[in-house]
Design a protein around this motif. Sequence first.
Motif, PDB file in Angstrom:
ATOM      1  N   ALA A  57       0.845  -1.196   0.000  1.00 40.15           N
ATOM      2  CA  ALA A  57       0.000   0.000   0.000  1.00 40.15           C
ATOM      3  C   ALA A  57       0.879   1.245   0.000  1.00 40.15           C
ATOM      4  N   ASP A  58       0.620   2.135  -0.940  1.00 39.18           N
ATOM      5  CA  ASP A  58       1.204   3.477  -0.939  1.00 39.18           C
ATOM      6  C   ASP A  58       0.077   4.418  -0.549  1.00 39.18           C
ATOM      7  N   ILE A  59       0.268   5.169   0.534  1.00 41.31           N
ATOM      8  CA  ILE A  59      -0.777   6.050   1.056  1.00 41.31           C
ATOM      9  C   ILE A  59      -0.231   7.468   1.151  1.00 41.31           C
ATOM     10  N   ALA A  60      -1.031   8.432   0.681  1.00 41.35           N
ATOM     11  CA  ALA A  60      -0.667   9.844   0.797  1.00 41.35           C
ATOM     12  C   ALA A  60      -1.714  10.562   1.635  1.00 41.35           C
ATOM     13  N   VAL A  61      -1.250  11.225   2.688  1.00 37.98           N
ATOM     14  CA  VAL A  61      -2.099  12.058   3.554  1.00 37.98           C
ATOM     15  C   VAL A  61      -1.312  13.329   3.883  1.00 37.98           C
ATOM     16  N   PRO A  62      -1.996  14.384   4.304  1.00 38.05           N
ATOM     17  CA  PRO A  62      -1.284  15.627   4.604  1.00 38.05           C
ATOM     18  C   PRO A  62      -0.192  15.488   5.674  1.00 38.05           C
ATOM     19  N   PHE A  63      -0.424  14.676   6.688  1.00 39.28           N
ATOM     20  CA  PHE A  63       0.552  14.511   7.769  1.00 39.28           C
ATOM     21  C   PHE A  63       0.798  13.017   8.011  1.00 39.28           C
ATOM     22  N   PRO A  64       1.651  12.387   7.203  1.00 41.11           N
ATOM     23  CA  PRO A  64       1.845  10.936   7.288  1.00 41.11           C
ATOM     24  C   PRO A  64       2.387  10.445   8.627  1.00 41.11           C
ATOM     25  N   THR A  86       3.400   8.666   2.525  1.00 44.32           N
ATOM     26  CA  THR A  86       4.009   9.849   1.948  1.00 44.32           C
ATOM     27  C   THR A  86       3.113  11.061   2.177  1.00 44.32           C
ATOM     28  N   GLU A  87       3.710  12.228   2.141  1.00 50.39           N
ATOM     29  CA  GLU A  87       2.926  13.452   2.291  1.00 50.39           C
ATOM     30  C   GLU A  87       2.166  13.711   0.999  1.00 50.39           C
ATOM     31  N   VAL A 109      -8.167  14.370   3.212  1.00 48.29           N
ATOM     32  CA  VAL A 109      -8.392  13.356   2.192  1.00 48.29           C
ATOM     33  C   VAL A 109      -7.123  12.523   2.048  1.00 48.29           C
ATOM     34  N   ALA A 110      -7.301  11.208   1.964  1.00 44.09           N
ATOM     35  CA  ALA A 110      -6.194  10.280   1.755  1.00 44.09           C
ATOM     36  C   ALA A 110      -6.339   9.606   0.395  1.00 44.09           C
ATOM     37  N   CYS A 111      -5.222   9.336  -0.227  1.00 41.43           N
ATOM     38  CA  CYS A 111      -5.173   8.593  -1.490  1.00 41.43           C
ATOM     39  C   CYS A 111      -4.403   7.301  -1.233  1.00 41.43           C
ATOM     40  N   ALA A 112      -4.891   6.204  -1.786  1.00 41.10           N
ATOM     41  CA  ALA A 112      -4.234   4.912  -1.605  1.00 41.10           C
ATOM     42  C   ALA A 112      -4.051   4.223  -2.945  1.00 41.10           C
ATOM     43  N   ALA A 113      -2.920   3.566  -3.103  1.00 42.66           N
ATOM     44  CA  ALA A 113      -2.676   2.694  -4.255  1.00 42.66           C
ATOM     45  C   ALA A 113      -2.247   1.349  -3.697  1.00 42.66           C
ATOM     46  N   LEU A 114      -3.015   0.316  -3.990  1.00 43.66           N
ATOM     47  CA  LEU A 114      -2.678  -1.037  -3.551  1.00 43.66           C
ATOM     48  C   LEU A 114      -2.113  -1.804  -4.740  1.00 43.66           C
TER      49      LEU A 114
END
Length: 127
Positions: A57-64, A86-87, A109-114
Motif C-alpha cells: 500500500a502506498d498512502i498519501a495524507v497531509p501529515f503521514p 508519503t505526504e 483526504v487520503a489517497c491509496a494505491a494497492l
Amino acid sequence: MARKRFAIELGYAADLHGEDMTKAAVRAVRDAVSRICLCGIVEICGRDKFQGVYVHADIAVPFPDEVDQEAVLASIPIGETSLNMTEGGLSVPGIEVPCFAPGVSNIVVACAALTISIEMELSDAGI
C-alpha cells in the motif's frame, strides 16, 4: 520463485470531522479493496487460497507521521502486507461540529494505491 504484479487498485477517502489521518487512510484502503476482484489469482494461477500473495500500500495524507501504520495494514484483508506513507492527499477547510471534534474543522483526504503481487515459479513468470 519470482514476485510478479497482478493488479493495482486506487482508493480515496476522507475524514470530514476530526482531521484523523489514520481514519482517512484506512477508509482509502477499504475503498480500494471494495472495488477489486482477485478471482483471477485462484483461476489463472491455480491456487486454492491466497497463498503467495503480497499487497503493498502506498498512502498519501497531509501529515503521514500521524498515521497509525498498524491500523492501516490491518485493513488489508489478505496477503503479506507492506506500507509506504508519503505526504500528499488534501486538507481543506470544513466546518467545526463540536459534538464530533471540538476545535477541529479541516477535512482531510487520503489517497491509496494497492499493488497486489503473486509469487510465481520462474517458468510461469516468463523468466
